[in-house]
Motif scaffolding. Structure first.
Motif, PDB file in Angstrom:
ATOM      1  N   HIS A   1       0.806  -1.222   0.000  1.00 29.54           N
ATOM      2  CA  HIS A   1       0.000   0.000   0.000  1.00 29.54           C
ATOM      3  C   HIS A   1       0.839   1.271   0.000  1.00 29.54           C
TER       4      HIS A   1
ATOM      5  N   LYS B   1       1.050   5.803   4.968  1.00 36.84           N
ATOM      6  CA  LYS B   1      -0.250   5.643   4.302  1.00 36.84           C
ATOM      7  C   LYS B   1      -1.357   5.399   5.332  1.00 36.84           C
ATOM      8  N   PHE B   2      -1.073   4.512   6.295  1.00 41.84           N
ATOM      9  CA  PHE B   2      -2.066   4.172   7.321  1.00 41.84           C
ATOM     10  C   PHE B   2      -2.309   5.372   8.240  1.00 41.84           C
ATOM     11  N   ASP B   3      -1.255   6.056   8.637  1.00 46.92           N
ATOM     12  CA  ASP B   3      -1.360   7.234   9.490  1.00 46.92           C
ATOM     13  C   ASP B   3      -2.215   8.304   8.808  1.00 46.92           C
ATOM     14  N   ASP B   4      -1.956   8.582   7.544  1.00 48.12           N
ATOM     15  CA  ASP B   4      -2.743   9.572   6.798  1.00 48.12           C
ATOM     16  C   ASP B   4      -4.218   9.195   6.787  1.00 48.12           C
ATOM     17  N   PHE B   5      -4.506   7.913   6.582  1.00 45.89           N
ATOM     18  CA  PHE B   5      -5.886   7.446   6.537  1.00 45.89           C
ATOM     19  C   PHE B   5      -6.584   7.677   7.877  1.00 45.89           C
ATOM     20  N   LEU B   6      -5.906   7.337   8.988  1.00 43.66           N
ATOM     21  CA  LEU B   6      -6.511   7.517  10.307  1.00 43.66           C
ATOM     22  C   LEU B   6      -6.700   8.996  10.646  1.00 43.66           C
TER      23      LEU B   6
ATOM     24  N   LYS C   1      -7.238  11.402   8.571  1.00 48.79           N
ATOM     25  CA  LYS C   1      -8.395  11.877   7.787  1.00 48.79           C
ATOM     26  C   LYS C   1      -9.710  11.431   8.423  1.00 48.79           C
ATOM     27  N   MET C   2      -9.666  10.314   9.165  1.00 49.21           N
ATOM     28  CA  MET C   2     -10.867   9.833   9.871  1.00 49.21           C
ATOM     29  C   MET C   2     -11.031  10.541  11.213  1.00 49.21           C
TER      30      MET C   2
ATOM     31  N   LYS D   1     -14.609   0.686   7.446  1.00 53.49           N
ATOM     32  CA  LYS D   1     -13.852   1.741   6.769  1.00 53.49           C
ATOM     33  C   LYS D   1     -12.443   1.277   6.424  1.00 53.49           C
ATOM     34  N   LEU D   2     -11.799   0.580   7.350  1.00 47.57           N
ATOM     35  CA  LEU D   2     -10.456   0.062   7.066  1.00 47.57           C
ATOM     36  C   LEU D   2     -10.498  -0.949   5.927  1.00 47.57           C
TER      37      LEU D   2
ATOM     38  N   LYS E   1     -10.525   0.367   2.400  1.00 51.31           N
ATOM     39  CA  LYS E   1      -9.263   0.932   1.910  1.00 51.31           C
ATOM     40  C   LYS E   1      -8.150  -0.107   1.809  1.00 51.31           C
TER      41      LYS E   1
END
Length: 183
Positions: free
Chosen positions: A51, A92-97, A99-100, A145-146, A149
């Motif tokens: 990812h 990538k994971f940090d950015d996703f969280l 944004k949530m 949600k996870l 993605k």
């Protein structure tokens, strides 16, 4: 797997450090889970390193048996074996969280908290995730949600993390951490 050992620092990669949750953070979460009788669930992300986004230009020789002529592959995504793979995955994971609307802990960059009506805690160790909340619907919403993605495996109630067995009796409000199997 990419042959990351052939990469040259400053050319193919710079920073390779990727944070992982600290052991004391896991123990603190277990204490909170037991004290407030929270739901504790575990997830495993499949192919996490695929990812990550690459900013550098990285070429890779084709695998034996797949090679066509003497061509090489231009990598568009991170790949297991590259020196930056785990760091790119974490970003990538940090950015996703974020944004949530999760908040990252100031003392442990792999501990996240989402404050809504109820709290949701998330701990990340590379591709292993622990989530805890008193609200099961909040946990299920996060899983959904996870999963939209990233490809995930829902392991249900947490039974082991980082080689530590989790033995829990919610009715008696006891939680035991054990590494007895490792001895």
């Amino acid at each position: 797997m990419a042959k990351g050992f052939t990469q040259i620092e400053g050319v193919d990669y710079n920073d390779i450090f990727s944070p992982v949750v600290k052991h004391y953070s896991v123990r603190i979460l277990m204490s909170i889970v037991n004290q407030y009788n929270l739901h504790l669930e575990q997830l495993d992300l499949k192919t996490a390193f695929l990812h990550g986004d690459l900013k550098e230009t990285i070429y890779m020789r084709q695998l034996e048996g797949f090679a066509l002529d003497d061509m090489v592959c231009l990598l568009q995504k991170s790949l297991h074996g590259l020196r930056k793979s785990s760091r790119q995955w974490y970003k990538k994971f940090d950015d996703f969280l974020i944004k949530m609307e999760f908040k990252r802990c100031n003392y442990d960059s792999c501990v996240y908290v989402l404050h809504q009506k109820d709290c949701l805690y998330l701990l990340l160790y590379v591709d292993d995730i622990l989530v805890a909340s008193c609200n099961k619907c909040l946990i299920n919403d996060l899983k959904s949600k996870l999963n939209s993605k990233f490809e995930m495996k829902d392991l249900g109630e947490a039974r082991q993390i980082l080689g530590v067995d989790i033995k829990r009796d919610q009715l008696k409000r006891t939680l035991l951490l054990s590494q007895q199997a490792c001895m």
